[in-house]
Design a protein around this motif. Sequence first.
Motif, PDB file in Angstrom:
ATOM      1  N   TYR A 232     -11.317   7.055 -14.344  1.00 11.16           N
ATOM      2  CA  TYR A 232     -10.311   6.307 -13.598  1.00 11.16           C
ATOM      3  C   TYR A 232      -9.364   7.298 -12.948  1.00 11.16           C
ATOM      4  CZ  TYR A 232      -6.078   3.661 -12.557  1.00 11.16           C
ATOM      5  OH  TYR A 232      -4.984   3.123 -11.925  1.00 11.16           O
ATOM      6  N   LYS A 233      -9.215   7.178 -11.609  1.00 10.96           N
ATOM      7  CA  LYS A 233      -8.276   8.010 -10.862  1.00 10.96           C
ATOM      8  C   LYS A 233      -7.380   7.077 -10.050  1.00 10.96           C
ATOM      9  CE  LYS A 233     -12.036   9.782  -9.330  1.00 10.96           C
ATOM     10  NZ  LYS A 233     -13.114  10.529  -8.613  1.00 10.96           N
ATOM     11  N   GLY A 234      -6.170   6.879 -10.520  1.00 14.57           N
ATOM     12  CA  GLY A 234      -5.235   5.985  -9.838  1.00 14.57           C
ATOM     13  C   GLY A 234      -4.039   6.765  -9.334  1.00 14.57           C
ATOM     14  N   THR A 235      -3.764   6.677  -8.041  1.00 17.39           N
ATOM     15  CA  THR A 235      -2.691   7.462  -7.430  1.00 17.39           C
ATOM     16  C   THR A 235      -1.765   6.570  -6.628  1.00 17.39           C
ATOM     17  OG1 THR A 235      -4.200   9.352  -7.209  1.00 17.39           O
ATOM     18  CG2 THR A 235      -2.154   9.431  -5.957  1.00 17.39           C
ATOM     19  N   ILE A 236      -0.478   6.646  -6.920  1.00 11.97           N
ATOM     20  CA  ILE A 236       0.546   6.011  -6.091  1.00 11.97           C
ATOM     21  C   ILE A 236       1.279   7.126  -5.361  1.00 11.97           C
ATOM     22  CG2 ILE A 236       2.646   4.628  -6.059  1.00 11.97           C
ATOM     23  CD1 ILE A 236       1.614   3.110  -8.461  1.00 11.97           C
ATOM     24  N   ASP A 237       1.205   7.097  -4.049  1.00 15.13           N
ATOM     25  CA  ASP A 237       1.663   8.199  -3.204  1.00 15.13           C
ATOM     26  C   ASP A 237       2.874   7.750  -2.386  1.00 15.13           C
ATOM     27  OD1 ASP A 237       1.911  10.416  -1.625  1.00 15.13           O
ATOM     28  OD2 ASP A 237      -0.125  10.347  -0.805  1.00 15.13           O
ATOM     29  N   PHE A 238       4.071   8.147  -2.847  1.00 12.79           N
ATOM     30  CA  PHE A 238       5.297   7.848  -2.102  1.00 12.79           C
ATOM     31  C   PHE A 238       5.478   8.904  -1.019  1.00 12.79           C
ATOM     32  CE2 PHE A 238       6.192   6.077  -6.357  1.00 12.79           C
ATOM     33  CZ  PHE A 238       6.536   4.772  -6.017  1.00 12.79           C
ATOM     34  N   GLN A 239       5.235   8.546   0.228  1.00 10.36           N
ATOM     35  CA  GLN A 239       5.350   9.498   1.317  1.00 10.36           C
ATOM     36  C   GLN A 239       6.693   9.350   2.024  1.00 10.36           C
ATOM     37  OE1 GLN A 239       1.865   9.169   3.840  1.00 10.36           O
ATOM     38  NE2 GLN A 239       0.509   9.989   2.231  1.00 10.36           N
ATOM     39  N   LYS A 240       6.981  10.299   2.909  1.00  2.12           N
ATOM     40  CA  LYS A 240       8.235  10.276   3.646  1.00  2.12           C
ATOM     41  C   LYS A 240       8.382   8.959   4.388  1.00  2.12           C
ATOM     42  CE  LYS A 240      11.916  12.625   4.926  1.00  2.12           C
ATOM     43  NZ  LYS A 240      12.908  13.116   3.935  1.00  2.12           N
ATOM     44  N   GLY A 241       9.529   8.306   4.196  1.00  2.00           N
ATOM     45  CA  GLY A 241       9.776   7.026   4.834  1.00  2.00           C
ATOM     46  C   GLY A 241       9.696   5.848   3.885  1.00  2.00           C
ATOM     47  N   ALA A 242       9.335   6.109   2.628  1.00  2.00           N
ATOM     48  CA  ALA A 242       9.108   5.015   1.666  1.00  2.00           C
ATOM     49  C   ALA A 242      10.332   4.697   0.825  1.00  2.00           C
ATOM     50  CB  ALA A 242       7.941   5.367   0.759  1.00  2.00           C
ATOM     51  N   LYS A 243      11.519   4.896   1.340  1.00  2.00           N
ATOM     52  CA  LYS A 243      12.744   4.654   0.585  1.00  2.00           C
ATOM     53  C   LYS A 243      12.788   3.236   0.020  1.00  2.00           C
ATOM     54  CE  LYS A 243      15.924   7.926   2.803  1.00  2.00           C
ATOM     55  NZ  LYS A 243      16.259   8.654   1.569  1.00  2.00           N
ATOM     56  N   LYS A 244      13.297   3.145  -1.203  1.00  2.00           N
ATOM     57  CA  LYS A 244      13.475   1.875  -1.918  1.00  2.00           C
ATOM     58  C   LYS A 244      12.147   1.171  -2.209  1.00  2.00           C
ATOM     59  CE  LYS A 244      18.177   1.076  -0.203  1.00  2.00           C
ATOM     60  NZ  LYS A 244      18.771   1.564  -1.467  1.00  2.00           N
ATOM     61  N   SER A 245      11.074   1.934  -2.262  1.00  2.00           N
ATOM     62  CA  SER A 245       9.768   1.376  -2.629  1.00  2.00           C
ATOM     63  C   SER A 245       9.552   1.501  -4.128  1.00  2.00           C
ATOM     64  CB  SER A 245       8.644   2.086  -1.871  1.00  2.00           C
ATOM     65  OG  SER A 245       8.702   1.792  -0.500  1.00  2.00           O
ATOM     66  N   VAL A 246       8.663   0.655  -4.655  1.00  2.00           N
ATOM     67  CA  VAL A 246       8.395   0.612  -6.090  1.00  2.00           C
ATOM     68  C   VAL A 246       6.884   0.662  -6.315  1.00  2.00           C
ATOM     69  CG1 VAL A 246       8.649  -0.722  -8.223  1.00  2.00           C
ATOM     70  CG2 VAL A 246      10.470  -0.769  -6.497  1.00  2.00           C
ATOM     71  N   GLY A 247       6.462   1.499  -7.261  1.00  2.00           N
ATOM     72  CA  GLY A 247       5.047   1.580  -7.605  1.00  2.00           C
ATOM     73  C   GLY A 247       4.850   1.610  -9.107  1.00  2.00           C
ATOM     74  N   ASP A 248       3.848   0.886  -9.583  1.00  2.00           N
ATOM     75  CA  ASP A 248       3.580   0.827 -11.020  1.00  2.00           C
ATOM     76  C   ASP A 248       2.075   0.766 -11.229  1.00  2.00           C
ATOM     77  OD1 ASP A 248       4.370   0.173 -13.926  1.00  2.00           O
ATOM     78  OD2 ASP A 248       3.132  -1.545 -13.383  1.00  2.00           O
ATOM     79  N   PRO A 266      -3.937   8.720 -14.243  1.00  2.00           N
ATOM     80  CA  PRO A 266      -2.970   8.045 -13.380  1.00  2.00           C
ATOM     81  C   PRO A 266      -1.978   9.065 -12.820  1.00  2.00           C
ATOM     82  CG  PRO A 266      -2.392   7.711 -15.679  1.00  2.00           C
ATOM     83  CD  PRO A 266      -3.666   8.503 -15.674  1.00  2.00           C
ATOM     84  N   MET A 267      -1.693   8.995 -11.517  1.00  2.00           N
ATOM     85  CA  MET A 267      -0.833   9.994 -10.885  1.00  2.00           C
ATOM     86  C   MET A 267       0.220   9.333 -10.008  1.00  2.00           C
ATOM     87  SD  MET A 267      -3.495  13.012  -9.760  1.00  2.00           S
ATOM     88  CE  MET A 267      -4.636  11.907  -8.930  1.00  2.00           C
ATOM     89  N   LEU A 268       1.386   9.947  -9.970  1.00  2.00           N
ATOM     90  CA  LEU A 268       2.455   9.582  -9.048  1.00  2.00           C
ATOM     91  C   LEU A 268       2.761  10.794  -8.178  1.00  2.00           C
ATOM     92  CD1 LEU A 268       4.944   7.716 -11.441  1.00  2.00           C
ATOM     93  CD2 LEU A 268       3.328   6.671  -9.847  1.00  2.00           C
ATOM     94  N   SER A 278       6.095   4.317 -12.010  1.00  2.00           N
ATOM     95  CA  SER A 278       5.755   4.414 -13.434  1.00  2.00           C
ATOM     96  C   SER A 278       4.251   4.324 -13.589  1.00  2.00           C
ATOM     97  CB  SER A 278       6.431   3.297 -14.238  1.00  2.00           C
ATOM     98  OG  SER A 278       5.995   2.025 -13.805  1.00  2.00           O
ATOM     99  N   HIS A 279       3.743   4.934 -14.666  1.00  2.00           N
ATOM    100  CA  HIS A 279       2.305   4.847 -14.929  1.00  2.00           C
ATOM    101  C   HIS A 279       2.044   4.976 -16.421  1.00  2.00           C
ATOM    102  CE1 HIS A 279       1.873   9.175 -15.731  1.00  2.00           C
ATOM    103  NE2 HIS A 279       2.562   9.411 -14.646  1.00  2.00           N
ATOM    104  N   ALA A 280       0.913   4.423 -16.841  1.00  2.00           N
ATOM    105  CA  ALA A 280       0.517   4.476 -18.251  1.00  2.00           C
ATOM    106  C   ALA A 280      -0.991   4.338 -18.341  1.00  2.00           C
ATOM    107  CB  ALA A 280       1.192   3.369 -19.046  1.00  2.00           C
ATOM    108  N   SER A 281      -1.559   4.963 -19.364  1.00  2.00           N
ATOM    109  CA  SER A 281      -2.999   4.858 -19.580  1.00  2.00           C
ATOM    110  C   SER A 281      -3.282   5.006 -21.065  1.00  2.00           C
ATOM    111  CB  SER A 281      -3.735   5.952 -18.801  1.00  2.00           C
ATOM    112  OG  SER A 281      -5.122   5.889 -19.054  1.00  2.00           O
ATOM    113  N   SER A 282      -4.266   4.236 -21.565  1.00  2.00           N
ATOM    114  CA  SER A 282      -4.630   4.335 -22.973  1.00  2.00           C
ATOM    115  C   SER A 282      -6.062   3.862 -23.152  1.00  2.00           C
ATOM    116  CB  SER A 282      -3.682   3.504 -23.853  1.00  2.00           C
ATOM    117  OG  SER A 282      -3.738   2.135 -23.491  1.00  2.00           O
ATOM    118  N   ALA A 283      -6.673   4.300 -24.237  1.00  2.00           N
ATOM    119  CA  ALA A 283      -8.040   3.896 -24.565  1.00  2.00           C
ATOM    120  C   ALA A 283      -8.175   3.889 -26.080  1.00  2.00           C
ATOM    121  CB  ALA A 283      -9.061   4.848 -23.940  1.00  2.00           C
ATOM    122  N   GLY A 284      -9.043   3.022 -26.574  1.00  2.00           N
ATOM    123  CA  GLY A 284      -9.241   2.983 -28.012  1.00  2.00           C
ATOM    124  C   GLY A 284     -10.177   1.871 -28.427  1.00  2.00           C
TER     125      GLY A 284
END
Length: 342
Positions: A232-248, A266-268, A278-284
């Motif tokens: 699993y490769k999950g990326t939230i990419d806040f680029q220039k211009g994304a003020k007041k944006s939220v990613g989870d 998981p990457m920010l 914010s990000h989180a990952s777990s397995a079990g």
Amino acid sequence: MQKINFSPVATSRNFGMNYLAIDDELTDIPVSTFDNITLSKGDYQLLSTGAMTPPNAILQQHANYTKKLIFNQSTKAPVVVEFNFDARNNTLVDILNIVLKPKVKAQIILKYTGQKKCYHNGMLYLDLQKDSQLDIIIYSNISGNNFLSIYDQKEQNATLNYTLVDFATNITAHNIKSCNIGSNTSTTLNSMYFGTNSAMLDLNYWAVLSQPKSKTKLNTIGALLDNAQKNYKGTIDFQKGAKKSVGDESEYCMLLSSKAKSKALPMLLCGEEDVKGSHASSAGKIDTQALFYITSRGLTPAEALKLLVKARLSAITNNIFDSKLKDEIFKQIDRRLNSEIK
């Protein structure tokens, strides 16, 4: 050996999952026909098109199903596109362009089903114009290699809700790039996988936020049986211009076999101020104490296992707006768990 499904940043090389390496023959695209397709009626314009945006020369050259669906008005019922694999229709290379005009709301279901050995390689392009909303379900239950690439773009105030469900038995690769070209957009990706046999899943989700006041949520939950593996490769990419944006983003994997393997990254990425991520990952494995507690209340071990797995997956299945499809998904879960218990 061929390398596909690269993650957006090279740092993931440290985890041995920057790309998926597979035999060249597994990505060869044979030329054939595919006509076992069901397309429900609805309020849309259907066009045959030889072009796609963004372009992909290889798929465009070999595609045996290329359509453009334009929604000029809101749908009264979900539009269903079903691809049924069988002995004669065993290779599908599809290109779908879906366009929602301003203020249009639509529900779409894409189904890829069939238990014959098959091959699927598809590209889906979603164009959501100003103030539009799309709820889309992509359901895959095939016995073969399954490659799916998705690109979406959203204009101001557009809302996109994905629900992906994949029952993988061979090689499965998802590559999704989600972009906003207008402010105040909302994207939710709910993804569920169930890998069996020697399945190899490579899930690459990349959400690009470049406009202000936008929201993105990635939620992935799955289970692995037998010798199945998952990246699993999950990326939230806040680029220039994304003020007041939220990613989870969150990812959880249930290991239902001692031989199953799971990797998650998981990457920010942040290139702008005043954003929240914010990000989180777990397995079990399934909690043995929870299993004991449930069985002490009168359920068999098999029933208890099904209950716990379905409860965890309900975070995704609750988003299925088609009751028949939801029943079908639960039946598939039962079949796979019955096989595991035996």
